[in-house]
Motif scaffolding. Structure first.
Motif, PDB file in Angstrom:
ATOM      1  N   ASN A  98       0.848  -1.193   0.000  1.00 57.20           N
ATOM      2  CA  ASN A  98       0.000   0.000   0.000  1.00 57.20           C
ATOM      3  C   ASN A  98       0.883   1.242   0.000  1.00 57.20           C
ATOM      4  O   ASN A  98       1.998   1.210   0.530  1.00 57.20           O
ATOM      5  CB  ASN A  98      -0.837   0.049   1.283  1.00 57.20           C
ATOM      6  CG  ASN A  98      -2.091  -0.798   1.183  1.00 57.20           C
ATOM      7  OD1 ASN A  98      -2.583  -1.101   0.100  1.00 57.20           O
ATOM      8  ND2 ASN A  98      -2.633  -1.162   2.337  1.00 57.20           N
ATOM      9  N   LYS A 176      -5.362   3.531  -5.948  1.00 54.20           N
ATOM     10  CA  LYS A 176      -5.306   2.742  -4.705  1.00 54.20           C
ATOM     11  C   LYS A 176      -4.882   3.664  -3.556  1.00 54.20           C
ATOM     12  O   LYS A 176      -5.375   3.528  -2.430  1.00 54.20           O
ATOM     13  CB  LYS A 176      -4.309   1.577  -4.879  1.00 54.20           C
ATOM     14  CG  LYS A 176      -4.197   0.653  -3.662  1.00 54.20           C
ATOM     15  CD  LYS A 176      -5.368  -0.309  -3.544  1.00 54.20           C
ATOM     16  CE  LYS A 176      -5.583  -0.977  -2.192  1.00 54.20           C
ATOM     17  NZ  LYS A 176      -4.570  -1.816  -1.669  1.00 54.20           N
ATOM     18  N   VAL A 179      -7.895   5.451  -2.246  1.00 58.52           N
ATOM     19  CA  VAL A 179      -8.717   4.551  -1.410  1.00 58.52           C
ATOM     20  C   VAL A 179      -8.092   4.433  -0.017  1.00 58.52           C
ATOM     21  O   VAL A 179      -8.773   4.572   1.010  1.00 58.52           O
ATOM     22  CB  VAL A 179      -8.828   3.151  -2.082  1.00 58.52           C
ATOM     23  CG1 VAL A 179      -9.405   2.122  -1.121  1.00 58.52           C
ATOM     24  CG2 VAL A 179      -9.658   3.235  -3.353  1.00 58.52           C
ATOM     25  N   ASN A 180      -6.793   4.199   0.009  1.00 61.83           N
ATOM     26  CA  ASN A 180      -6.119   4.004   1.303  1.00 61.83           C
ATOM     27  C   ASN A 180      -6.033   5.294   2.124  1.00 61.83           C
ATOM     28  O   ASN A 180      -6.057   5.252   3.352  1.00 61.83           O
ATOM     29  CB  ASN A 180      -4.711   3.425   1.099  1.00 61.83           C
ATOM     30  CG  ASN A 180      -4.738   1.983   0.624  1.00 61.83           C
ATOM     31  OD1 ASN A 180      -4.060   1.612  -0.326  1.00 61.83           O
ATOM     32  ND2 ASN A 180      -5.529   1.149   1.264  1.00 61.83           N
ATOM     33  N   ILE A 183     -10.058   5.322   3.444  1.00 60.54           N
ATOM     34  CA  ILE A 183     -10.604   4.239   4.280  1.00 60.54           C
ATOM     35  C   ILE A 183      -9.692   3.935   5.477  1.00 60.54           C
ATOM     36  O   ILE A 183     -10.176   3.770   6.602  1.00 60.54           O
ATOM     37  CB  ILE A 183     -10.845   2.965   3.432  1.00 60.54           C
ATOM     38  CG1 ILE A 183     -11.917   3.276   2.371  1.00 60.54           C
ATOM     39  CG2 ILE A 183     -11.260   1.786   4.316  1.00 60.54           C
ATOM     40  CD1 ILE A 183     -12.291   2.111   1.477  1.00 60.54           C
ATOM     41  N   ASN A 184      -8.380   3.893   5.241  1.00 66.98           N
ATOM     42  CA  ASN A 184      -7.501   3.437   6.324  1.00 66.98           C
ATOM     43  C   ASN A 184      -7.500   4.385   7.532  1.00 66.98           C
ATOM     44  O   ASN A 184      -7.839   3.953   8.644  1.00 66.98           O
ATOM     45  CB  ASN A 184      -6.088   3.173   5.791  1.00 66.98           C
ATOM     46  CG  ASN A 184      -6.059   2.016   4.810  1.00 66.98           C
ATOM     47  OD1 ASN A 184      -7.010   1.818   4.062  1.00 66.98           O
ATOM     48  ND2 ASN A 184      -4.997   1.252   4.790  1.00 66.98           N
ATOM     49  N   ASN A 194     -14.612  -1.443   7.721  1.00 67.80           N
ATOM     50  CA  ASN A 194     -14.759  -0.549   6.561  1.00 67.80           C
ATOM     51  C   ASN A 194     -16.219  -0.184   6.286  1.00 67.80           C
ATOM     52  O   ASN A 194     -16.529   0.959   5.954  1.00 67.80           O
ATOM     53  CB  ASN A 194     -14.140  -1.193   5.316  1.00 67.80           C
ATOM     54  CG  ASN A 194     -12.647  -1.390   5.460  1.00 67.80           C
ATOM     55  OD1 ASN A 194     -12.056  -0.938   6.441  1.00 67.80           O
ATOM     56  ND2 ASN A 194     -12.033  -2.069   4.511  1.00 67.80           N
ATOM     57  N   VAL A 234     -15.509   0.393  -2.791  1.00 67.19           N
ATOM     58  CA  VAL A 234     -14.570  -0.385  -1.966  1.00 67.19           C
ATOM     59  C   VAL A 234     -15.135  -0.569  -0.554  1.00 67.19           C
ATOM     60  O   VAL A 234     -15.007  -1.643   0.043  1.00 67.19           O
ATOM     61  CB  VAL A 234     -13.164   0.280  -1.929  1.00 67.19           C
ATOM     62  CG1 VAL A 234     -12.215  -0.505  -1.022  1.00 67.19           C
ATOM     63  CG2 VAL A 234     -12.580   0.391  -3.325  1.00 67.19           C
ATOM     64  N   THR A 238     -15.572  -4.329   0.755  1.00 63.74           N
ATOM     65  CA  THR A 238     -14.713  -4.753   1.881  1.00 63.74           C
ATOM     66  C   THR A 238     -15.398  -4.431   3.212  1.00 63.74           C
ATOM     67  O   THR A 238     -14.724  -4.216   4.225  1.00 63.74           O
ATOM     68  CB  THR A 238     -13.331  -4.050   1.828  1.00 63.74           C
ATOM     69  OG1 THR A 238     -13.521  -2.631   2.032  1.00 63.74           O
ATOM     70  CG2 THR A 238     -12.600  -4.269   0.518  1.00 63.74           C
ATOM     71  N   ASN A 241     -14.245  -6.002   6.366  1.00 62.68           N
ATOM     72  CA  ASN A 241     -12.788  -5.966   6.652  1.00 62.68           C
ATOM     73  C   ASN A 241     -12.443  -5.000   7.777  1.00 62.68           C
ATOM     74  O   ASN A 241     -13.057  -3.934   7.884  1.00 62.68           O
ATOM     75  CB  ASN A 241     -12.007  -5.410   5.453  1.00 62.68           C
ATOM     76  CG  ASN A 241     -11.809  -6.418   4.369  1.00 62.68           C
ATOM     77  OD1 ASN A 241     -12.552  -7.371   4.272  1.00 62.68           O
ATOM     78  ND2 ASN A 241     -10.805  -6.163   3.542  1.00 62.68           N
ATOM     79  N   SER A 243      -9.439  -2.592   8.291  1.00 69.22           N
ATOM     80  CA  SER A 243      -8.377  -2.104   7.405  1.00 69.22           C
ATOM     81  C   SER A 243      -7.009  -2.487   7.968  1.00 69.22           C
ATOM     82  O   SER A 243      -6.846  -2.679   9.168  1.00 69.22           O
ATOM     83  CB  SER A 243      -8.460  -0.580   7.251  1.00 69.22           C
ATOM     84  OG  SER A 243      -7.904   0.043   8.390  1.00 69.22           O
ATOM     85  N   SER A 244      -6.018  -2.561   7.071  1.00 72.08           N
ATOM     86  CA  SER A 244      -4.669  -2.946   7.509  1.00 72.08           C
ATOM     87  C   SER A 244      -4.134  -1.934   8.529  1.00 72.08           C
ATOM     88  O   SER A 244      -3.406  -2.295   9.456  1.00 72.08           O
ATOM     89  CB  SER A 244      -3.736  -3.042   6.304  1.00 72.08           C
ATOM     90  OG  SER A 244      -3.735  -1.831   5.586  1.00 72.08           O
TER      91      SER A 244
END
Ligand code: KPL
Length: 304
Positions: A98, A176, A179-180, A183-184, A194, A234, A238, A241, A243-244
């Motif tokens: 990411n 990407k 998105v990160n 969301i993250n 998410n 997304v 997700t 999920n 998030s990471s």
């Protein structure tokens, strides 16, 4: 093919298992050298793979035909630079993480450098890696030496579909990144999965607008409304999920924030742009990281 996978976390173990299943010779490479590493993966259909791979063998590394890097962004450059002198000059190095900024850090690398972004979702559950959802991996050239490596997309696609080659991978990386960036850190602010971010459309609209200003200056024209559509897609796909970034915060690990919102804010600064909402989210995550440093120090534990 002889493939070394650098970073044997969730994504690394999935790639090791699927590449070995296709008949490739695979070794893992761990930060703390070990002779073997194991991969214990449950695929999206519920099938279990439990395999042991050789690890940290310098002779294997010196004959590798691909270095697949699945480390988190902050660990990538030091780890790749560490292996540069042993890796064959023509061995492509594919970065799957990411965020952005590592290509700039690895500018002078001897080997062909490739960049990829993936939408596969995986998480660790104890000693098991759950490959929650299949996705697409977009790959493309990261330096001038790597344009001729488009055949790699086919080889990787046979192991873990889908894989698509893009001559201009930067466009996929920016999408990407957007998105990160949203969301993250938002999932960290609200400590939620998410899907719960559906409740914050106005905040998401502001974040998208700020990101679209920077993307436009970077030659990645995208309307703020189209970005919002991507983000809400997304969020839906997700929804269950964690998030990471929220996983990292909960486990008190260094997050990828400096390569996600941090990269965006650095690019914004060079264009003279001020991104109020993205800066606020960046600060929230940095504050949380600095708190657990303090918790570690007061508990007498060493830092990461
Ligand atoms: O990439 C992700 C992450 O968690 O890092 C998303 C797309 C937000 C999925 O959780």
């Amino acid at each position: 093919m002889k493939i070394t996978v650098l970073g044997c976390g969730a994504l690394g173990q999935i790639w090791m298992t699927t590449l070995a299943r296709q008949g490739h010779e695979v070794q893992g490479w761990l930060r703390v050298p070990q002779p073997y590493c194991s991969a214990n993966v449950i695929d999206p259909q519920g099938n279990i793979s439990n395999r042991t791979f050789i690890a940290n063998d310098p002779l294997f590394l010196a004959e590798s035909q691909l270095l697949l890097v699945t480390l988190k962004a902050p660990q990538v450059s030091p780890a790749v630079k560490n292996l540069e002198s042993v890796l064959p000059e023509n061995c492509p190095v594919l970065l799957l993480h990411n965020g952005m900024g590592t290509l700039e850090e690895l500018k002078g690398l001897t080997q062909p450098l490739l960049r990829g972004v993936t939408t596969h979702a995986a998480m660790r559950d104890g000693t098991v890696i759950k490959h929650i959802a299949s996705g697409i991996t977009h790959i493309g050239p990261g330096n001038r030496k790597s344009a001729a490596y488009s055949d790699l997309a086919d080889i990787l696609h046979h192991a873990l579909p889908d894989v698509a080659w893009h001559d201009n991978i930067r466009a996929a990386c920016w999408r990407k990144l957007a998105v990160n960036c949203i969301i993250n850190p938002l999932s960290v602010e609200y400590e939620c999965q998410n899907g719960a971010l559906r409740a914050y459309p106005e905040q998401i609209a502001q974040l998208c607008e700020e990101i679209s200003w920077v993307m436009e200056r970077e030659g990645q024209n995208v309307a703020s409304e189209s970005l919002q559509d991507i983000i809400f897609d997304v969020i839906e796909s997700t929804a269950a999920n964690t998030s990471s970034m929220l996983q990292d915060i909960r486990a008190q690990r260094l997050t990828e924030i400096d390569y996600i919102s941090g990269f965006l804010l650095r690019r914004a600064r060079t264009h003279g742009l001020v991104l109020t909402e993205n800066t606020r989210l960046y600060d929230i995550v940095k504050r949380k990281e600095s708190h657990y440093d303090r918790e570690r120090i007061s508990a007498g534990l060493p830092g990461t």
